[in-house]
Design a protein around this motif. Structure first.
Motif: not given
Length: 124
Positions: A26-42, A93-95, A115-124
């Motif tokens: 719908g639009r070029s990323v060259s004309a947008l500021t693009m960001g990543w956010f994340r949300q952990a449970p709670g 979840v990373y958005y 976006g709808q988000g994508t899950q990232v899980t890091v195990s210890s």
């Protein structure tokens, strides 16, 4: 209207790497500021990284500085988040988000498209 679709999430062990992708339409990323956010449970959604359309300047949260890299491929109209040295506390979840302005804001409400988000899980 801008549409964003994330991919690349998954399960990884601590110390490993993942690369997230955000395909825009719908639009070029060259004309947008693009960001990543994340949300952990709670927890509230938090800023991770952003890249401005103006000069490609970047901004990172202190918690990921030196481990994560945001980049964009204008030809593919895609933004990436390379995540290295992952820690269990990176689990969330990373958005992908886009803003018409040029400021790499850390405030989620400043971004116009999500976006709808994508899950990232890091195990210890």
């Amino acid at each position: 209207q801008v549409q964003l679709v994330e991919s690349g999430g998954g399960l990884v062990q601590a110390g490993g790497s993942l690369r997230l992708s955000c395909a825009a339409s719908g639009r070029s990323v060259s004309a947008l500021t693009m960001g990543w956010f994340r949300q952990a449970p709670g927890k509230e959604r938090e800023f991770v990284a952003a890249v401005s359309w103006r000069g490609g300047s970047t901004n990172y949260a202190d918690s990921v500085q030196g481990r994560f890299i945001i980049s964009r491929d204008i030809a593919k109209n895609t933004v990436y988040l390379q995540m290295n040295s992952l820690k269990p506390e990176d689990t969330a979840v990373y958005y992908c988000a886009a803003d018409n302005g040029f400021i790499t804001s850390t405030i989620a409400r400043r971004y116009d498209y999500w976006g709808q988000g994508t899950q990232v899980t890091v195990s210890s």
